[in-house]
Enzyme design. Sequence first.
Site, short mmCIF file in Angstrom:
data_model
loop_
_atom_site.label_atom_id
_atom_site.label_comp_id
_atom_site.label_asym_id
_atom_site.label_seq_id
_atom_site.Cartn_x
_atom_site.Cartn_y
_atom_site.Cartn_z
N LYS A 106 0.54 36.91 36.74
CA LYS A 106 -0.73 36.23 36.98
C LYS A 106 -1.83 37.22 37.36
O LYS A 106 -2.94 37.17 36.84
CB LYS A 106 -0.55 35.20 38.10
CG LYS A 106 -1.78 34.37 38.38
CD LYS A 106 -1.54 33.39 39.52
CE LYS A 106 -1.59 31.99 39.06
NZ LYS A 106 -1.52 30.93 40.00
N LYS A 165 5.80 37.96 46.69
CA LYS A 165 5.93 36.60 47.24
C LYS A 165 6.85 36.68 48.44
O LYS A 165 7.79 37.49 48.45
CB LYS A 165 6.54 35.67 46.19
CG LYS A 165 6.24 34.22 46.42
CD LYS A 165 4.91 33.84 45.77
CE LYS A 165 4.57 32.38 46.00
NZ LYS A 165 3.35 31.98 45.29
N GLY A 200 -4.23 14.19 37.62
CA GLY A 200 -4.20 14.69 39.00
C GLY A 200 -5.63 14.78 39.52
O GLY A 200 -6.39 15.67 39.10
N ASP A 231 -3.97 9.48 38.03
CA ASP A 231 -3.30 9.97 39.24
C ASP A 231 -2.23 8.94 39.62
O ASP A 231 -2.44 7.74 39.41
CB ASP A 231 -4.30 10.14 40.40
CG ASP A 231 -3.77 11.06 41.50
OD1 ASP A 231 -4.34 12.16 41.68
OD2 ASP A 231 -2.78 10.69 42.17
P1 NAD Z 1 -3.52 18.38 45.17
O1 NAD Z 1 -2.29 18.13 45.94
O2 NAD Z 1 -4.84 18.43 45.88
O3 NAD Z 1 -3.67 17.25 44.01
C1 NAD Z 1 -2.64 16.88 43.18
C2 NAD Z 1 -2.92 15.44 42.73
O4 NAD Z 1 -1.97 15.10 41.72
C3 NAD Z 1 -2.77 14.42 43.84
O5 NAD Z 1 -3.90 13.56 43.84
C4 NAD Z 1 -1.48 13.65 43.47
O6 NAD Z 1 -1.52 12.28 43.85
C5 NAD Z 1 -1.49 13.78 41.96
N1 NAD Z 1 -0.20 13.65 41.31
C6 NAD Z 1 1.01 14.09 41.72
N2 NAD Z 1 1.94 13.82 40.79
C7 NAD Z 1 1.30 13.21 39.77
C8 NAD Z 1 1.73 12.71 38.50
N3 NAD Z 1 3.00 12.79 38.11
N4 NAD Z 1 0.80 12.15 37.69
C9 NAD Z 1 -0.49 12.07 38.08
N5 NAD Z 1 -0.94 12.53 39.26
C10 NAD Z 1 -0.05 13.09 40.09
O7 NAD Z 1 -3.27 19.71 44.37
P2 NAD Z 1 -4.35 20.75 43.79
O8 NAD Z 1 -4.66 21.76 44.81
O9 NAD Z 1 -5.45 19.98 43.15
O10 NAD Z 1 -3.49 21.48 42.66
C11 NAD Z 1 -3.16 20.81 41.45
C12 NAD Z 1 -2.20 21.65 40.65
O11 NAD Z 1 -2.77 22.92 40.36
C13 NAD Z 1 -0.88 21.96 41.38
O12 NAD Z 1 0.16 22.01 40.42
C14 NAD Z 1 -1.12 23.34 41.96
O13 NAD Z 1 0.10 24.06 42.14
C15 NAD Z 1 -1.96 23.97 40.87
N6 NAD Z 1 -2.81 25.07 41.35
C16 NAD Z 1 -3.70 24.83 42.34
C17 NAD Z 1 -4.53 25.86 42.78
C18 NAD Z 1 -5.54 25.64 43.86
O14 NAD Z 1 -6.40 26.51 44.06
N7 NAD Z 1 -5.52 24.51 44.57
C19 NAD Z 1 -4.41 27.14 42.19
C20 NAD Z 1 -3.49 27.34 41.15
C21 NAD Z 1 -2.68 26.29 40.75
#
Ligand code: NAD
Length: 357
Positions: free
Chosen positions: A69, A81, A183, A206
């Site tokens: 990454k 990690k 999501g 979601d």
């Molecule tokens: P978050 O927890 O704020 O939001 C995730 C959302 O997805 C929640 O609203 C949850 O209800 C929903 N959800 C869970 N399972 C679901 C499904 N099967 N179908 C539909 N909705 C579902 O998480 P986030 O911070 O927004 O991150 C989202 C994704 O991106 C994760 O996989 C995370 O690992 C990845 N990610 C996030 C970041 C970051 O900066 N936050 C960086 C890199 C990767």
Amino acid sequence: MAAFEQLLEGWDGETAVVRRDRETNGWIFVCVHSTRLGPAGGGTRMKTYGTPADGLEDAMRLSGAMTRKLAVAGLPFGGGKAVIAVPELPTGERRRELFLRYGELVESLGGIYRTSSDMNTGEADMDVIGERTSYVFGRSIDAGGSGNPAGPTSTGVLHGIRASVQHVFGSDALDGRVVLVQGAGGVGSRLAAQLVDHGATVLVADVDSARAQAVAADVGGRAVAAEGVYDTECDVYAPCAVGGTVNAETIPRLRCRIVAGSANNQLASGEEAALLRDRGILYAPDYVINAGGVIGIVGLEQLGWSVSEVDTALERIGVTLHEILDRADARAIPTADAAEALVDERLRGAQPQTPTT
Ligand code: NAD
């Protein structure tokens, strides 16, 4: 202990530090996979595992993913990690003391490993670690950190979606394009708003349907049922919820031209990249387009960048993706393979780095 030996024997990383944390009856594993491009960066995950070896294995695997990454993001950082494997997640003073001890461990490594948060760790824990070491990022704004990375992550995904749309449709304009955001969390809700600002029609799903409806109403999009995502016609399917949603069961159902979102490990096994290619669906490799958060926090907290320097680096996500997509076409290979090849080239071309403080 034989399990540790076997795992270490089969690992292609540089250094694994193992610390028994008797106070919590836990184990701490810091895996430095590569310092070829610079000090190893990557989050600290705290979790209960079946065996300590499972925790070490997780740290090894995740540290390799960070090398890829950070290399593809063009940052002068290698991959690492850490895993804190505990019988139960500590709270209160016990938690604080654990992170102070952990901060001392990170400090003692002299900067070859620099941590941020991951599963079950957050800003507040990074602030505590920061009391013992400067080799930490992802701290709160009050403690001198850069705050929530969801903003830069979503901007990076937006650049990735635009590059993908350009590749498939010949223009990166999003007017009239339909994007389904799966999501409606930290990243998905921001992405939905940015997409609408760029003229896209946005569908939001979601498992929490009230959240999907609230975000859709907020941005002027439309909520769709979570279970209907894979059968919904759209130009771009943006997985922003959980990993593994692109699998043998969902691929035949997809009615999109592009898969591009923030979720980690979108492909259930890795084999799906070829299946998507066979179906004529462009896959924007997840770790290429979801690196905006790490670019933002590393840039601001470790490299001393200004906000506009971070913006430039986020734009590069689109440029890098273009390069990967062109190479995949030229070699008739899945985009995931083209991304891996680019990472290998960057790692091979680099001179080994001496970490600096
Ligand atoms: P978050 O927890 O704020 O939001 C995730 C959302 O997805 C929640 O609203 C949850 O209800 C929903 N959800 C869970 N399972 C679901 C499904 N099967 N179908 C539909 N909705 C579902 O998480 P986030 O911070 O927004 O991150 C989202 C994704 O991106 C994760 O996989 C995370 O690992 C990845 N990610 C996030 C970041 C970051 O900066 N936050 C960086 C890199 C990767």
